[in-house]
Design an enzyme around this catalytic site. Structure first.
Site, short mmCIF file in Angstrom:
data_model
loop_
_atom_site.label_atom_id
_atom_site.label_comp_id
_atom_site.label_asym_id
_atom_site.label_seq_id
_atom_site.Cartn_x
_atom_site.Cartn_y
_atom_site.Cartn_z
N GLU A 277 0.88 -1.29 0.14
CA GLU A 277 0.08 0.00 0.00
C GLU A 277 0.94 1.34 -0.02
N TYR B 131 3.53 1.93 1.87
CA TYR B 131 4.14 2.40 3.26
C TYR B 131 5.52 2.19 3.05
N ARG C 197 2.88 -8.97 3.88
CA ARG C 197 1.89 -8.17 3.08
C ARG C 197 2.85 -7.86 2.04
N GLU D 171 -1.41 6.01 -2.90
CA GLU D 171 -1.32 7.34 -3.98
C GLU D 171 -1.65 7.20 -5.42
N TRP E 65 -12.98 10.92 -5.70
CA TRP E 65 -11.95 11.09 -6.79
C TRP E 65 -12.26 10.08 -8.06
N ASP F 154 -28.21 9.95 4.06
CA ASP F 154 -27.66 9.12 3.18
C ASP F 154 -27.96 7.79 3.84
N ALA F 155 -27.62 6.38 3.17
CA ALA F 155 -28.25 5.23 3.58
C ALA F 155 -27.75 4.85 4.98
P1 FAD Z 1 -36.25 6.14 1.27
O1 FAD Z 1 -35.50 5.34 0.68
O2 FAD Z 1 -36.84 7.11 0.43
O3 FAD Z 1 -37.73 5.41 1.71
C1 FAD Z 1 -39.08 5.67 1.95
C2 FAD Z 1 -39.96 4.70 1.56
O4 FAD Z 1 -41.19 5.20 2.15
C3 FAD Z 1 -40.14 4.42 -0.02
O5 FAD Z 1 -40.14 3.05 -0.49
C4 FAD Z 1 -41.77 5.03 -0.10
O6 FAD Z 1 -42.46 4.48 -1.18
C5 FAD Z 1 -42.33 4.68 1.31
N1 FAD Z 1 -43.42 5.45 1.53
C6 FAD Z 1 -43.52 6.67 1.63
N2 FAD Z 1 -45.02 7.32 2.13
C7 FAD Z 1 -45.51 6.02 2.35
C8 FAD Z 1 -46.67 5.51 2.89
N3 FAD Z 1 -47.74 6.63 3.25
N4 FAD Z 1 -47.24 4.21 3.00
C9 FAD Z 1 -46.34 3.37 2.59
N5 FAD Z 1 -45.18 3.53 2.13
C10 FAD Z 1 -44.77 4.81 2.07
N6 FAD Z 1 -27.09 6.81 0.03
C11 FAD Z 1 -25.88 6.16 0.22
O7 FAD Z 1 -25.61 6.13 1.56
N7 FAD Z 1 -24.82 5.69 -0.58
C12 FAD Z 1 -24.99 5.77 -1.96
O8 FAD Z 1 -24.12 5.19 -2.66
C13 FAD Z 1 -26.34 6.28 -2.25
N8 FAD Z 1 -26.76 6.13 -3.69
C14 FAD Z 1 -27.92 6.40 -3.94
C15 FAD Z 1 -28.10 6.78 -5.42
C16 FAD Z 1 -29.27 7.01 -5.99
C17 FAD Z 1 -29.72 7.04 -7.37
C18 FAD Z 1 -30.31 7.44 -4.95
C19 FAD Z 1 -31.71 8.31 -5.44
C20 FAD Z 1 -29.98 7.42 -3.34
C21 FAD Z 1 -28.61 7.15 -3.25
N9 FAD Z 1 -28.38 7.01 -1.51
C22 FAD Z 1 -27.34 6.70 -1.36
C23 FAD Z 1 -29.27 7.65 -0.71
C24 FAD Z 1 -30.17 6.59 0.05
O9 FAD Z 1 -30.81 5.65 -0.79
C25 FAD Z 1 -31.04 7.25 1.03
O10 FAD Z 1 -30.40 8.26 1.98
C26 FAD Z 1 -31.99 6.36 1.75
O11 FAD Z 1 -32.64 5.52 0.61
C27 FAD Z 1 -33.01 7.21 2.50
O12 FAD Z 1 -33.81 6.07 3.11
P2 FAD Z 1 -35.22 6.21 3.89
O13 FAD Z 1 -35.43 5.07 4.18
O14 FAD Z 1 -35.12 7.30 4.82
O15 FAD Z 1 -36.09 6.70 2.50
P1 NAP Z 2 -27.06 16.79 -2.50
O1 NAP Z 2 -26.10 15.83 -2.30
O2 NAP Z 2 -27.63 17.55 -1.32
O3 NAP Z 2 -26.90 17.66 -3.95
C1 NAP Z 2 -27.95 18.57 -4.23
C2 NAP Z 2 -27.29 19.18 -5.46
O4 NAP Z 2 -28.19 20.22 -5.97
C3 NAP Z 2 -26.02 20.31 -5.07
O5 NAP Z 2 -25.05 19.93 -5.95
C4 NAP Z 2 -26.54 21.73 -4.93
O6 NAP Z 2 -25.32 22.44 -5.51
C5 NAP Z 2 -27.48 21.65 -5.86
N1 NAP Z 2 -28.92 22.56 -5.09
C6 NAP Z 2 -29.16 22.40 -4.09
N2 NAP Z 2 -30.40 23.27 -3.74
C7 NAP Z 2 -30.59 23.64 -5.30
C8 NAP Z 2 -31.48 24.51 -5.65
N3 NAP Z 2 -32.33 25.13 -5.13
N4 NAP Z 2 -31.57 24.87 -7.06
C9 NAP Z 2 -30.65 24.43 -7.78
N5 NAP Z 2 -29.46 23.65 -7.38
C10 NAP Z 2 -29.63 23.25 -5.89
O7 NAP Z 2 -28.43 15.86 -2.85
P2 NAP Z 2 -28.67 14.60 -3.49
O8 NAP Z 2 -27.72 14.62 -4.91
O9 NAP Z 2 -30.22 14.74 -4.12
O10 NAP Z 2 -28.59 13.47 -2.81
C11 NAP Z 2 -29.25 13.03 -1.77
C12 NAP Z 2 -28.61 12.49 -0.55
O11 NAP Z 2 -28.34 11.21 -1.27
C13 NAP Z 2 -27.34 12.98 -0.33
O12 NAP Z 2 -27.33 13.41 1.30
C14 NAP Z 2 -26.11 12.19 -0.62
O13 NAP Z 2 -25.30 11.90 0.46
C15 NAP Z 2 -27.12 10.70 -0.91
N6 NAP Z 2 -26.20 9.90 -2.04
C16 NAP Z 2 -25.14 9.66 -1.82
C17 NAP Z 2 -24.39 8.90 -2.53
C18 NAP Z 2 -23.06 8.29 -2.55
O14 NAP Z 2 -22.50 7.89 -3.39
N7 NAP Z 2 -22.48 8.33 -1.32
C19 NAP Z 2 -24.91 8.93 -4.02
C20 NAP Z 2 -26.17 9.35 -4.07
C21 NAP Z 2 -26.87 9.84 -2.94
P3 NAP Z 2 -25.40 24.14 -5.59
O15 NAP Z 2 -26.07 24.41 -4.26
O16 NAP Z 2 -24.07 24.20 -5.74
O17 NAP Z 2 -26.11 24.11 -6.84
#
Ligand code: FAD
Ligand code: NAP
Ligand code: SF4
Length: 645
Positions: free
Chosen positions: A143, A145, A193, A232, A550, A629-630
């Site tokens: 790695e 080091y 390693r 790096e 990155w 986030d998740a």
């Molecule tokens: P949600 O995932 O939004 O789930 C809410 C659920 O509630 C939904 O299934 C909805 O249908 C249901 N629901 C709403 N209202 C009702 C109701 N009245 N009755 C029954 N069901 C209902 N996070 C990461 O940490 N790493 C990542 O790499 C990452 N990549 C992502 C990529 C994409 C494209 C997207 C869109 C998100 C990504 N996220 C990632 C973000 C992550 O998926 C969210 O932060 C996470 O799903 C939030 O979880 P949640 O359970 O709070 O909400």
């Molecule tokens: P986000 O990370 O908060 O990004 C939102 C983007 O929209 C930013 O680029 C912001 O940049 C822009 N923005 C915010 N308000 C705006 C406005 N009113 N008008 C125009 N532009 C605006 O949110 P997200 O991309 O929706 O992701 C949601 C969550 O999911 C995040 O918290 C993220 O951590 C998580 N997630 C994580 C991953 C992962 O790989 N780890 C992948 C997907 C999602 P400017 O304000 O500079 O324009």
């Protein structure tokens, strides 16, 4: 179990917590554990308070770990790691005074006496490790080091017996192994390693890798473990976009060159894959590290044909490596108990089982429902969609995020095993929830609106949801508005038909014709033109993970994605998006404008319930959409369940 620094090594009561962490893994079937890296002296620590093994005072602290592991029938090696020029403090040392590109501190070159003293320190650390009860040591020679820095001419310009020819450059690690074996005898395991593919320009050649492996064996090592890539290196080696088992071919190449066992590593996360790797003769042994954060019982489950119950490491780095880089204790996105075992004991049971409704089957709701059921409650999970997963159903569509399918497979299986009553396709109302003792709202988020004049009735404007759920047909020129995690993922998705191969894209020389296993990388060829825009003037993607951001940025650049920062949106007209940048009015004409401008909390049921006199527990996006986030969503589900014990 491969070496993982968890951040507990430096905490005051960290060794008791480490013992809990390791014991759970031994009970789960892990054969041999390697600890996180421990420095042999003060200069080799990675950060100012890094853990050392230099005195009996240090050794005594480790006894809590070795005793606990041995009591459970486990075996454990202590890794000795000297950071060299990667050590992040002003007192770092290296073979030569050459600054690492990933460190702001320039090292001081070790004198010849300094080198001899450092070898003594490695031997002393191994001796103390034996006194602390360890079954052996792993010498960290990969790695990038200190040991790597001696091996490679570009980081070792010395003129003494530790520099110049390869025989001289490898004297440092060979002496370390020889002296440890001499002092501690044959009843002590020495694993080395070995960096088999440095992935840096002017790294070791394949002939040197073989020569070193043979010298290490001759000096007295029992096992050689595989290391891939210096820190790096600008090549991904463990992130989720690396194909599963993507570097086992490197270990295979060394098979037969030595007679001691070889261990292979990197992106091996499921037992079936490991069996294939062994059957193909790639190695004698398998090392997995992060998969044991995700599931301490991985081996037990594999042994009893329950692989569908394994909580699979998705290679995200979010809660493990990214957290370590933020000087926080590591954990796991899919298993927040990892390295925090005592906070949430595995066999805890609720004193008074209750009838509980969880609304929303995204990561937060799934975590809450399964943990509530595991602790003894009777749980009904309502989901308005036709499948569980929430936003994970979009995430799993992104090229390089296919592992998210595994998390959904895991949760589906747990819901079944734990007898959760899952109600899909049901948008539940407040009235139907009144009969439950407790209600958990995990209803997630909704996309934030983009309020720019002219956008509201324009059919070119679409949400990321429509794109990722395949609801729309897209044109050839796309502008992504917003460049957070979702903006980046949408860009990846839009390029999913592009011609690319992992090894070509990242310039990995699988034939090892060149030093370091590195060759010229190739661009990703896409027929689409993709623009990304953000208002902030910061580097695009600066909010992405420390260890993966990155990769996303480089990947999109290689695909020709055009990134526009410091943008001020003015209006959307038939000509295109009018915006201001650097004081200039500009127009961007695109076939589609995909809106990825963040998310807002979504919990309409909370107020309805409140009015009916019932207070619900809010978790995940429903509680707070900011920086969601998740990792947070799953952790909040677990915390909520344990609050109802
Ligand atoms: P949600 O995932 O939004 O789930 C809410 C659920 O509630 C939904 O299934 C909805 O249908 C249901 N629901 C709403 N209202 C009702 C109701 N009245 N009755 C029954 N069901 C209902 N996070 C990461 O940490 N790493 C990542 O790499 C990452 N990549 C992502 C990529 C994409 C494209 C997207 C869109 C998100 C990504 N996220 C990632 C973000 C992550 O998926 C969210 O932060 C996470 O799903 C939030 O979880 P949640 O359970 O709070 O909400
Ligand atoms: P986000 O990370 O908060 O990004 C939102 C983007 O929209 C930013 O680029 C912001 O940049 C822009 N923005 C915010 N308000 C705006 C406005 N009113 N008008 C125009 N532009 C605006 O949110 P997200 O991309 O929706 O992701 C949601 C969550 O999911 C995040 O918290 C993220 O951590 C998580 N997630 C994580 C991953 C992962 O790989 N780890 C992948 C997907 C999602 P400017 O304000 O500079 O324009
Ligand atoms: Fe694997 Fe992600 Fe957990 Fe790290 S945080 S162990 S990469 S699932």
């Amino acid at each position: 179990m491969g070496s993982m620094h968890l951040g507990l090594e430096e905490e005051s009561d960290g060794f008791d917590k480490l013992a809990d962490f390791y014991v759970e893994r031994v009970r789960g079937g892990v054969g041999l554990i390697v600890t996180g890296g421990i420095s042999p002296n003060r200069r080799g620590v990675l950060g100012p308070n890094g853990a050392r093994m230099q005195s009996m005072r240090h050794a005594k602290k480790h006894q809590a770990v070795t005793k606990a592991v041995h009591q459970e029938g486990g075996r454990i090696l202590m890794q000795i790691l000297h950071g060299g020029r990667y050590s992040y403090h002003p007192f770092n040392v290296a073979p030569s005074a050459l600054k690492a590109p990933i460190n702001r501190f320039k090292p001081r070159a070790l004198s010849e006496r300094g080198v001899a003293r450092t070898i003594d320190d490695f031997v002393n650390a191994a001796n103390l490790a034996q006194k602390a009860g360890y079954d052996g040591v792993e010498i960290m020679g990969s790695e990038g080091y200190l040991i790597n820095q001696f091996l490679v001419a570009s980081t070792n310009t010395r003129k003494d017996k530790y520099g110049g020819s390869f025989e001289n450059r490898m004297r440092f690690p060979v002496e370390i192994i020889r002296r440890i074996r001499e002092l501690l005898g044959n009843d002590f395991v020495i694993m080395y390693r070995l960096s088999m593919m440095d992935l840096v320009a002017d790294g070791s050649s394949w002939d040197e890798v073989v020569e070193l492996a043979q010298a290490i064996e001759k000096a007295g090592a029992n096992i050689i473990n595989t290391g891939i890539g210096w820190h790096e290196a600008r090549v991904p080696t463990i992130a989720t976009l690396v194909p599963r088992g993507g570097f086992t071919f490197v270990t295979k190449r060394l098979m037969g060159s030595v007679s001691i066992p070889l261990v292979t590593t990197n992106r091996l996360n499921m037992p079936g894959l490991c069996e294939e790797v062994l059957e193909e003769g790639c190695a004698d042994l398998i090392s997995m590290a992060r998969p044991f954060l995700a599931d301490p019982e991985l081996v037990l489950k594999a042994k009893s044909n329950r692989t569908d119950e394994i909580n699979t490491c998705i290679g995200c780095n979010q809660a493990c490596l990214d957290q370590i880089f933020k000087q926080q204790v590591a954990s796991c996105l899919v298993n927040p108990r990892a390295a925090h075992e005592s906070n949430w004991p595995m066999h805890a049971r609720a004193e008074r089982p209750q009838k509980i409704a969880v609304v929303g089957a995204g990561p937060a709701g799934l975590s809450a429902a399964t943990e509530l059921a595991r602790t003894g409650h009777q749980v009904t999970l309502y989901e308005k969609g036709i499948q569980i997963g929430g936003q994970f159903n979009m995430a799993k569509q992104i090229p390089g995020k296919e592992e998210f399918h595994e998390t959904l497979r895991y949760f589906n299986k747990q819901l079944e095993l734990l007898g959760v009553n899952v109600q899909l396709n049901v948008e539940v109302g407040a009235g139907e929830l009144l009969g439950y003792d407790e209600v958990v709202l995990a209803t997630g988020v909704r996309p934030r609106a983009w309020n720019v004049p002219g956008q509201d009735k324009d059919s070119r404007v679409i949400s990321y949801i429509d794109v990722l759920m395949g609801h729309v047909k897209l044109g050839d020129t796309i502008a992504i508005i917003g460049a957070g995690g979702i903006g980046f993922d949408v860009a990846e998705y839009l390029l999913h038909d592009a011609r690319r191969n992992f090894y070509d894209t990242w310039g990995i020389d699988t034939k090892f014709k060149q030093r370091g296993g590195l060759r010229a990388s190739e661009n990703i060829i896409s027929t689409r033109t993709v623009h990304m825009l953000q208002r902030s003037t910061k580097k695009m993607g600066s909010g992405l993970g420390k260890t993966t951001g990155w990769i996303h940025r480089m990947g999109l650049r290689k695909a020709g994605v055009l990134m526009h920062t410091g943008v001020s949106y003015q209006s959307l007209t038939s000509e295109g998006l009018c915006y201001n940048q650097d004081g200039m009015e500009r127009i961007l004409a695109a076939d589609n404008y995909v809106i990825c401008v963040g998310q807002e909390s979504f919990h309409p049921l909370a107020e309805d319930l409140e009015m009916m006199g019932k207070t619900a527990h809010l978790i995940g996006g429903a509680r707070n959409a900011s920086r969601l986030d998740a990792q947070r969503a799953i952790k909040e589900g677990l915390e909520m369940a344990y609050s109802l014990l």
